[in-house]
Design an enzyme around this catalytic site. Structure first.
Site, PDB file in Angstrom:
ATOM      1  N   ARG A  51      14.034   3.290   4.749  1.00 21.37           N
ATOM      2  CA  ARG A  51      14.505   4.680   4.681  1.00 21.37           C
ATOM      3  C   ARG A  51      14.042   5.418   3.441  1.00 21.37           C
ATOM      4  NH1 ARG A  51      17.612   2.150   7.874  1.00 21.37           N
ATOM      5  NH2 ARG A  51      17.202   0.545   6.352  1.00 21.37           N
ATOM      6  N   THR A  52      14.253   4.803   2.285  1.00 14.97           N
ATOM      7  CA  THR A  52      14.017   5.563   1.057  1.00 14.97           C
ATOM      8  C   THR A  52      12.542   5.952   0.961  1.00 14.97           C
ATOM      9  OG1 THR A  52      15.832   4.377   0.023  1.00 14.97           O
ATOM     10  CG2 THR A  52      14.357   5.556  -1.446  1.00 14.97           C
ATOM     11  N   LYS A  80      -1.177  -8.410 -11.326  1.00 16.96           N
ATOM     12  CA  LYS A  80      -2.092  -8.905 -12.368  1.00 16.96           C
ATOM     13  C   LYS A  80      -1.438  -8.899 -13.742  1.00 16.96           C
ATOM     14  CE  LYS A  80      -6.103  -6.764 -10.100  1.00 16.96           C
ATOM     15  NZ  LYS A  80      -7.090  -5.684 -10.290  1.00 16.96           N
ATOM     16  N   ARG A 101      10.732   2.437  -6.963  1.00 10.36           N
ATOM     17  CA  ARG A 101      11.791   1.438  -6.762  1.00 10.36           C
ATOM     18  C   ARG A 101      11.350   0.149  -7.424  1.00 10.36           C
ATOM     19  NH1 ARG A 101      14.793   0.069  -1.176  1.00 10.36           N
ATOM     20  NH2 ARG A 101      15.879   1.941  -1.890  1.00 10.36           N
ATOM     21  N   HIS A 129      21.115   4.111  -7.698  1.00  8.40           N
ATOM     22  CA  HIS A 129      20.276   4.607  -6.596  1.00  8.40           C
ATOM     23  C   HIS A 129      20.632   6.083  -6.365  1.00  8.40           C
ATOM     24  CE1 HIS A 129      17.906   4.839  -3.062  1.00  8.40           C
ATOM     25  NE2 HIS A 129      18.324   3.783  -2.400  1.00  8.40           N
TER      26      HIS A 129
END
Ligand code: NCD
Length: 304
Positions: A51-52, A80, A101, A129
């Site tokens: 969703r986000t 890396k 995120r 959030h």
């Protein structure tokens, strides 16, 4: 330049403004179709999301802009050993705004210190959030009409559930709000959240393990998933994952106009047989996420 790292980065007036814009987008989508023409949003997702990330990308597309990014850490240079600070310092040269995120609490804040473009925290570990909270607030406003005098039950994983932490911070600013914290003892709301947003403001709250007992009092029931990925051992997760399962019979003594919210994804905590109940708002809520993110992008990019 402004970032959105914590929901309290926005005043209640700014939240009202975003909600008004989102309402207008819902009513008049055509007005917004070219607002971000030639602008780019980068989505840097070091953790899974449906969703986000997709609602951010759809939001930018509906504003006429473009999107780029990655959806897993393994496909980026973090594999890396690159730091998030270096990643955003570089991506800021390719995009006008970044939604990030990350599994580490505080990573988007660190990123914002090195970024030349606005950073949006799209979820940082078990911490915060804020854009889910904007989604929740738009849903509450449209379903209940206001934020004041609501009794909000938060149920499930209140320890690791970052959406819960941000929602409590946001709702604690409104008059007459009460919280009912429903969780197994092991998954109680962390005291840093409780102290900062509930106790320090003298907000009435109850803490219980019983969803049944809490149910009749609630105007909003905010269900959450037990956050498997944050557990240190699988045994604890397996023991706690089915602590609460909302079924139609448990709703029998709930208020008729109670709103059931859930940030989704759901695993087991709401039976699918609840989906047809008039009080179930979670799929509508997910849809609203796109509109409030459109409003947020416009605001952070200072588009009129
Ligand atoms: C939430 C999250 O990522 O914290 N999901 C979402 O963004 N809608 C809730 C969850 O994963 O349980």
């Amino acid at each position: 330049m402004k970032n959105l790292i914590d929901i309290l980065d926005l005043s209640t007036a700014e939240i009202d403004e975003l909600i008004n814009i989102a309402d207008d987008i819902i009513d008049n989508p055509a007005k917004y179709r070219e607002k971000c023409r030639y602008k780019k949003l980068a989505t840097l997702f070091f953790e899974p999301s449906t969703r986000t990330r997709l609602s951010f990308e759809a939001a930018m597309m509906e504003l006429g802009g473009n999107v780029l990014g990655f959806s897993e850490a393994q496909s980026s240079s973090s594999a890396k050993g690159e730091s998030v600070a270096d990643t955003v310092a570089v991506v800021g040269g390719y995009a006008d705004i970044i939604a990030m995120r990350h599994p580490k609490e505080g990573a988007p804040l660190v990123a914002s210190m090195r970024s030349e473009v606005p950073i949006i925290n799209a979820g940082d570990g078990g911490h915060n959030h804020p854009t889910q909270t904007l989604t929740d607030l738009l849903t509450i406003k449209r379903e209940m009409g206001c934020f004041e005098n609501l009794t909000i039950g938060l149920c499930g994983d209140l320890k690791f559930g970052r959406t819960v932490h941000s929602l409590i911070a946001a709702m604690s600013r409104y008059e007459g709000v009460k919280f009912v914290l429903i969780s197994p003892t092991e998954l109680k709301l962390p005291s840093y959240v409780k102290d900062a947003h509930i106790k320090s403001k003298g907000i009435p709250y109850e803490q219980t393990t019983s969803l049944e007992e809490a149910m009749p009092k609630l105007d909003i029931l905010y269900m959450t998933r037990v956050q498997k990925e944050r557990f240190f051992n699988e045994e604890d997760y397996l023991r706690l994952k089915n602590s609460y399962i909302l079924t139609p019979d448990k709703l029998q003594n709930a208020k008729l106009d109670m709103a059931i919210l859930h940030p989704l994804p759901r695993v087991n905590e709401i039976a699918t047989s609840v989906d047809d109940d008039k009080r179930a708002c979670y799929f509508k809520q997910a849809k609203y996420g796109k509109f409030i993110r459109m409003a947020l992008i416009l605001k952070l990019l200072e588009v009129e």
